[in-house]
Design an enzyme around this catalytic site. Sequence first.
Site, PDB file in Angstrom:
ATOM      1  N   ASN A 174       1.148  -1.612  -0.116  1.00 16.48           N
ATOM      2  CA  ASN A 174      -0.379  -0.019   0.463  1.00 16.48           C
ATOM      3  C   ASN A 174       0.987   1.679  -0.144  1.00 16.48           C
ATOM      4  O   ASN A 174       0.664   2.425  -0.669  1.00 16.48           O
ATOM      5  CB  ASN A 174      -0.717  -0.027   1.183  1.00 16.48           C
ATOM      6  CG  ASN A 174      -1.597   1.130   1.624  1.00 16.48           C
ATOM      7  OD1 ASN A 174      -2.347   1.120   1.056  1.00 16.48           O
ATOM      8  ND2 ASN A 174      -1.118   2.184   2.478  1.00 16.48           N
TER       9      ASN A 174
ATOM     10  N   GLY B 259       2.652   4.137  -0.871  1.00 14.92           N
ATOM     11  CA  GLY B 259       3.079   5.366  -2.032  1.00 14.92           C
ATOM     12  C   GLY B 259       3.618   6.375  -1.552  1.00 14.92           C
ATOM     13  O   GLY B 259       2.673   7.439  -0.709  1.00 14.92           O
TER      14      GLY B 259
ATOM     15  N   SER C 101      -4.025   2.564  -9.114  1.00 17.44           N
ATOM     16  CA  SER C 101      -4.620   3.313  -9.103  1.00 17.44           C
ATOM     17  C   SER C 101      -5.105   4.052 -10.265  1.00 17.44           C
ATOM     18  O   SER C 101      -5.231   3.155 -11.987  1.00 17.44           O
ATOM     19  CB  SER C 101      -3.361   4.675  -8.933  1.00 17.44           C
ATOM     20  OG  SER C 101      -3.700   5.899  -9.717  1.00 17.44           O
TER      21      SER C 101
ATOM     22  N   TYR D 226       3.831   9.380 -11.025  1.00 18.05           N
ATOM     23  CA  TYR D 226       2.874   8.376 -10.355  1.00 18.05           C
ATOM     24  C   TYR D 226       2.102   6.925 -11.033  1.00 18.05           C
ATOM     25  O   TYR D 226       1.944   6.190 -10.699  1.00 18.05           O
ATOM     26  CB  TYR D 226       2.260   9.386  -9.544  1.00 18.05           C
ATOM     27  CG  TYR D 226       1.395   9.452  -9.007  1.00 18.05           C
ATOM     28  CD1 TYR D 226       1.476   8.672  -7.390  1.00 18.05           C
ATOM     29  CD2 TYR D 226       0.094   8.465  -9.015  1.00 18.05           C
ATOM     30  CE1 TYR D 226       0.402   7.389  -6.583  1.00 18.05           C
ATOM     31  CE2 TYR D 226      -0.812   7.443  -8.301  1.00 18.05           C
ATOM     32  CZ  TYR D 226      -1.170   7.635  -7.352  1.00 18.05           C
ATOM     33  OH  TYR D 226      -1.465   6.998  -6.508  1.00 18.05           O
TER      34      TYR D 226
ATOM     35  N   LYS E 165       2.167   3.683 -11.118  1.00 20.01           N
ATOM     36  CA  LYS E 165       1.134   2.296 -11.084  1.00 20.01           C
ATOM     37  C   LYS E 165       0.547   1.544 -12.368  1.00 20.01           C
ATOM     38  O   LYS E 165       0.571   0.735 -12.220  1.00 20.01           O
ATOM     39  CB  LYS E 165      -0.306   3.493 -11.239  1.00 20.01           C
ATOM     40  CG  LYS E 165      -0.302   4.514  -9.633  1.00 20.01           C
ATOM     41  CD  LYS E 165       0.400   3.149  -7.932  1.00 20.01           C
ATOM     42  CE  LYS E 165       0.778   4.157  -6.864  1.00 20.01           C
ATOM     43  NZ  LYS E 165       0.656   3.264  -5.798  1.00 20.01           N
TER      44      LYS E 165
HETATM   45  N1  LIG Z   1      -5.436   8.966  -2.087  1.00 21.15           N
HETATM   46  C1  LIG Z   1      -5.968   8.936  -3.030  1.00 21.15           C
HETATM   47  O1  LIG Z   1      -6.404   9.413  -3.875  1.00 21.15           O
HETATM   48  C2  LIG Z   1      -5.399   7.206  -4.132  1.00 21.15           C
HETATM   49  C3  LIG Z   1      -5.879   6.761  -5.472  1.00 21.15           C
HETATM   50  C4  LIG Z   1      -5.151   5.989  -6.308  1.00 21.15           C
HETATM   51  C5  LIG Z   1      -4.280   5.326  -5.226  1.00 21.15           C
HETATM   52  N2  LIG Z   1      -4.009   6.074  -4.061  1.00 21.15           N
HETATM   53  C6  LIG Z   1      -2.250   4.573  -3.220  1.00 21.15           C
HETATM   54  O2  LIG Z   1      -3.339   4.558  -2.080  1.00 21.15           O
HETATM   55  C7  LIG Z   1      -1.410   3.811  -0.828  1.00 21.15           C
HETATM   56  C8  LIG Z   1      -2.230   5.100  -0.106  1.00 21.15           C
HETATM   57  O3  LIG Z   1      -2.575   6.118   0.072  1.00 21.15           O
HETATM   58  P1  LIG Z   1      -2.492   6.984   0.499  1.00 21.15           P
HETATM   59  O4  LIG Z   1      -3.767   7.613  -0.015  1.00 21.15           O
HETATM   60  O5  LIG Z   1      -3.709   6.364   1.730  1.00 21.15           O
HETATM   61  O6  LIG Z   1      -1.253   8.044   0.658  1.00 21.15           O
HETATM   62  P2  LIG Z   1      -1.126   8.727   2.375  1.00 21.15           P
HETATM   63  O7  LIG Z   1      -0.250   9.926   2.061  1.00 21.15           O
HETATM   64  O8  LIG Z   1      -2.706   8.973   3.220  1.00 21.15           O
HETATM   65  O9  LIG Z   1      -0.462   7.773   3.965  1.00 21.15           O
HETATM   66  C9  LIG Z   1       0.633   6.608   2.715  1.00 21.15           C
HETATM   67  C10 LIG Z   1       0.724   6.705   3.513  1.00 21.15           C
HETATM   68  O10 LIG Z   1       2.361   5.325   3.238  1.00 21.15           O
HETATM   69  C11 LIG Z   1       3.604   5.972   3.715  1.00 21.15           C
HETATM   70  N3  LIG Z   1       4.710   5.413   3.595  1.00 21.15           N
HETATM   71  C12 LIG Z   1       5.200   6.584   2.843  1.00 21.15           C
HETATM   72  N4  LIG Z   1       6.560   6.345   1.679  1.00 21.15           N
HETATM   73  C13 LIG Z   1       6.699   4.987   2.455  1.00 21.15           C
HETATM   74  C14 LIG Z   1       7.798   4.456   2.657  1.00 21.15           C
HETATM   75  N5  LIG Z   1       8.823   4.019   1.984  1.00 21.15           N
HETATM   76  N6  LIG Z   1       7.777   2.906   3.119  1.00 21.15           N
HETATM   77  C15 LIG Z   1       7.036   2.915   4.311  1.00 21.15           C
HETATM   78  N7  LIG Z   1       5.732   3.359   4.763  1.00 21.15           N
HETATM   79  C16 LIG Z   1       5.930   4.859   3.475  1.00 21.15           C
HETATM   80  C17 LIG Z   1       3.304   7.581   4.311  1.00 21.15           C
HETATM   81  O11 LIG Z   1       4.175   7.574   5.796  1.00 21.15           O
HETATM   82  C18 LIG Z   1       1.956   6.846   4.894  1.00 21.15           C
HETATM   83  O12 LIG Z   1       2.035   6.592   6.204  1.00 21.15           O
HETATM   84  C19 LIG Z   1      -0.782   4.159  -2.455  1.00 21.15           C
HETATM   85  O13 LIG Z   1      -0.160   3.928  -2.828  1.00 21.15           O
HETATM   86  C20 LIG Z   1      -1.216   5.142  -2.924  1.00 21.15           C
HETATM   87  O14 LIG Z   1      -0.750   5.669  -4.489  1.00 21.15           O
HETATM   88  C21 LIG Z   1      -4.693   6.353  -3.712  1.00 21.15           C
END
Ligand SMILES: NC(=O)c1ccc[n+]([C@@H]2O[C@H](COP(=O)([O-])OP(=O)(O)OC[C@H]3O[C@@H](n4cnc5c(N)ncnc54)[C@H](O)[C@@H]3O)[C@@H](O)[C@H]2O)c1
Length: 268
Positions: A93, A95, A145, A158, A162
Amino acid sequence: MSQTTSINSTRSIFITGAAAGIGRAIAERFAKAGWFIGAYDVDEAGVMALRAQLGAHRCHAGRLDVSNPDDWARQLEAFFKAADGRLDVLVNNAGVAVTSYFEEAELIRHHRLIDINLKGVVNGCHLALPYLRRTPQSRVVNLCSASALYGQPMLSTYSATKAAVRSFTEALDIEWQRFDIRVVDVLPLFVNTAMVANDVSKMKTVQTLGVRLSADDIAASIWRLAQGAPGSLPVHTPVGMQTKLFYLLSKLSPDWMNRLVTARMAGH
Ligand SMILES: NC(=O)c1ccc[n+]([C@@H]2O[C@H](COP(=O)([O-])OP(=O)(O)OC[C@H]3O[C@@H](n4cnc5c(N)ncnc54)[C@H](O)[C@@H]3O)[C@@H](O)[C@H]2O)c1
């Protein structure tokens, strides 16, 4: 490592990026159903607070930078012991996003994003395989994504990571059939987390489409993927009606149309 079948009946899930957003929601969803949780993040204080919230006996937590294979090796070994010898679901997860015109972000930020979003998933799958093989019907869920459907302006690198995760998932799901391991992904559009609030929300596309998904919506999809019979799982799960529609349209419409729609939504 031997292929012995686990005898412990409590199912377990290993989640990266679990301190916040979608990762945290997944941990809470599975903990509610009695699963043993592995919660890892670069934000160590965040996952230790989550562990305190869920109960120390039901959660192993610690620092893991997904771009660092040594972190993976150490935490997987500790998790597997704490989970009494099983790893049912690995969720890749963690990212990050870089939201700008490509040339406006320093090259080092693009490299770091690739290290986390793509190499992090490759690291996790490579190092978790011995543990997944020791758990019957185990599975991997990768956070993909909707940007994997067509490259998004302001999210170029990004989107590229993905799309790569999407294709990696497809290939590995076929390869690991011989180990009885399913590898699938979820594709959400914009989700209401810090990633969108802090960074992505400045994109015109977010203003055009809105943010219609919560972290709990993604956790619910992953819950269904963890429950379903292995043979019934789709390789790709677009989350939410809006994403499903884009998923379908991207398959039906020609590239010139996908380009036009993407550019218009982004204000180009
Ligand atoms: N939020 C969106 O709109 C969205 C949409 C599609 C996909 N995603 C994907 O979902 C996943 C989670 O996103 P989110 O929205 O919860 O983001 P977020 O920023 O709320 O949380 C991401 C978490 O990942 C952690 N993190 C960052 N770099 C890291 C590393 N090198 N090693 C371990 N942990 C690390 C951060 O500390 C944070 O706790 C990501 O892969 C993101 O690309 C998010």
